[in-house]
Design a protein around this motif. Structure first.
Motif, PDB file in Angstrom:
ATOM      1  N   TYR A  72       0.728  -1.064   0.007  1.00 58.87           N
ATOM      2  CA  TYR A  72       0.087  -0.025   0.048  1.00 58.87           C
ATOM      3  C   TYR A  72       0.822   1.283   0.083  1.00 58.87           C
ATOM      4  CZ  TYR A  72      -3.647   3.178   1.387  1.00 58.87           C
ATOM      5  OH  TYR A  72      -4.225   4.531   1.675  1.00 58.87           O
ATOM      6  N   GLN A  73       1.871   1.277   0.954  1.00 59.01           N
ATOM      7  CA  GLN A  73       2.735   2.287   0.877  1.00 59.01           C
ATOM      8  C   GLN A  73       3.529   2.619  -0.545  1.00 59.01           C
ATOM      9  OE1 GLN A  73       5.010   3.216   4.701  1.00 59.01           O
ATOM     10  NE2 GLN A  73       4.203   1.156   5.012  1.00 59.01           N
ATOM     11  N   SER A  85      -3.911  10.878  -7.547  1.00 62.02           N
ATOM     12  CA  SER A  85      -4.274  10.317  -6.051  1.00 62.02           C
ATOM     13  C   SER A  85      -5.481   9.706  -6.111  1.00 62.02           C
ATOM     14  CB  SER A  85      -3.895  11.338  -5.017  1.00 62.02           C
ATOM     15  OG  SER A  85      -4.963  12.524  -5.385  1.00 62.02           O
ATOM     16  N   ASP A  86      -5.846   9.273  -7.169  1.00 63.01           N
ATOM     17  CA  ASP A  86      -7.317   8.641  -6.993  1.00 63.01           C
ATOM     18  C   ASP A  86      -7.280   7.220  -6.394  1.00 63.01           C
ATOM     19  OD1 ASP A  86      -9.696   6.803  -8.207  1.00 63.01           O
ATOM     20  OD2 ASP A  86      -9.913   8.631  -9.186  1.00 63.01           O
ATOM     21  N   PRO A  87      -7.929   6.886  -5.564  1.00 65.41           N
ATOM     22  CA  PRO A  87      -7.881   5.695  -4.797  1.00 65.41           C
ATOM     23  C   PRO A  87      -8.335   4.402  -5.545  1.00 65.41           C
ATOM     24  CG  PRO A  87      -9.624   7.254  -3.589  1.00 65.41           C
ATOM     25  CD  PRO A  87      -9.155   7.929  -5.012  1.00 65.41           C
ATOM     26  N   VAL A  88      -8.780   4.516  -6.540  1.00 65.22           N
ATOM     27  CA  VAL A  88      -8.927   3.363  -7.586  1.00 65.22           C
ATOM     28  C   VAL A  88      -7.499   3.027  -8.269  1.00 65.22           C
ATOM     29  CG1 VAL A  88      -9.830   2.735  -9.994  1.00 65.22           C
ATOM     30  CG2 VAL A  88     -11.103   3.883  -8.339  1.00 65.22           C
ATOM     31  N   LEU A  89      -6.780   4.069  -8.472  1.00 65.96           N
ATOM     32  CA  LEU A  89      -5.235   3.770  -8.903  1.00 65.96           C
ATOM     33  C   LEU A  89      -4.604   3.218  -7.800  1.00 65.96           C
ATOM     34  CD1 LEU A  89      -3.097   3.919 -11.060  1.00 65.96           C
ATOM     35  CD2 LEU A  89      -2.464   6.286 -10.333  1.00 65.96           C
ATOM     36  N   ILE A  90      -4.617   3.652  -6.605  1.00 66.17           N
ATOM     37  CA  ILE A  90      -3.946   3.282  -5.612  1.00 66.17           C
ATOM     38  C   ILE A  90      -4.242   1.784  -5.100  1.00 66.17           C
ATOM     39  CG2 ILE A  90      -3.524   3.583  -3.111  1.00 66.17           C
ATOM     40  CD1 ILE A  90      -3.552   6.540  -3.559  1.00 66.17           C
ATOM     41  N   ALA A  95      -2.429  -3.903  -5.513  1.00 60.42           N
ATOM     42  CA  ALA A  95      -2.618  -5.274  -5.852  1.00 60.42           C
ATOM     43  C   ALA A  95      -1.404  -5.864  -6.544  1.00 60.42           C
ATOM     44  CB  ALA A  95      -3.930  -5.567  -6.565  1.00 60.42           C
ATOM     45  N   VAL A  96      -1.045  -4.931  -7.556  1.00 61.28           N
ATOM     46  CA  VAL A  96       0.292  -5.496  -8.405  1.00 61.28           C
ATOM     47  C   VAL A  96       1.505  -5.475  -7.564  1.00 61.28           C
ATOM     48  CG1 VAL A  96       0.797  -3.215  -9.339  1.00 61.28           C
ATOM     49  CG2 VAL A  96       1.351  -5.266 -10.601  1.00 61.28           C
TER      50      VAL A  96
END
Length: 160
Positions: A72-73, A85-90, A95-96
């Protein structure tokens, strides 16, 4: 060691869903000794928990907390490099990074370049054409779907 960063529940749920859980140490598809939610055992851990050994729940919970926090970091840093900074991209990057390791972008240079240039559809297509997609089709479909959510809606040429 510092406490892990708290990972959002939706990201934890996705990581657990796609990784699956094993309560014993096992060799993964690459032959690496693994346990819990896909935690690759260090040499020290391998000595303590050889293949087939039952793993305490508190241990696997700790591994997941640390591994998911690290991913996550890394995703937050990667999103910052991309400038989004979109949460979808994060979520996609978390995951990857969890599955492939935080240095995944060096293995997938074209994909990373598309992300850096906000070429979301090309990034999705590139991911779907990789060996990663053959080995982990559901995870890559997730990734491509998340990335495609970043494509701005268009008015389809309407001049309204």
């Amino acid at each position: 060691m510092s406490d892990p960063v708290v990972v959002p529940d939706d990201i934890q749920a996705l990581l657990k869903l796609r990784e699956g859980f094993r309560s014993v140490s096992y060799a993964d598809t690459l032959g690496k000794l693994t346990g819990g939610y896909g935690h690759e055992l260090s040499p020290r851990e391998q000595a303590l928990y050889p293949k087939g050994m039952r793993l305490p729940q508190t241990l696997t919970d700790g591994w997941f907390a640390n591994d998911s926090s690290t991913a996550y970091q890394a995703a937050q840093l990667q999103a910052g490099m991309i400038g989004v900074s979109d949460p979808v991209l994060i979520k996609a990057l978390s995951a990857v990074s969890f599955q492939m390791g935080v240095g995944w972008r060096y293995k997938f240079a074209n994909l990373w370049t598309y992300l850096l240039h906000a070429e979301w559809e090309l990034a999705a297509q590139d991911a779907l054409a990789t060996l990663w997609a053959k080995q982990s089709p559901e995870r890559v479909k997730d990734f491509a779907g998340f990335v495609r959510l970043l494509i701005p809606a268009t008015n389809n040429g309407d001049a309204t």
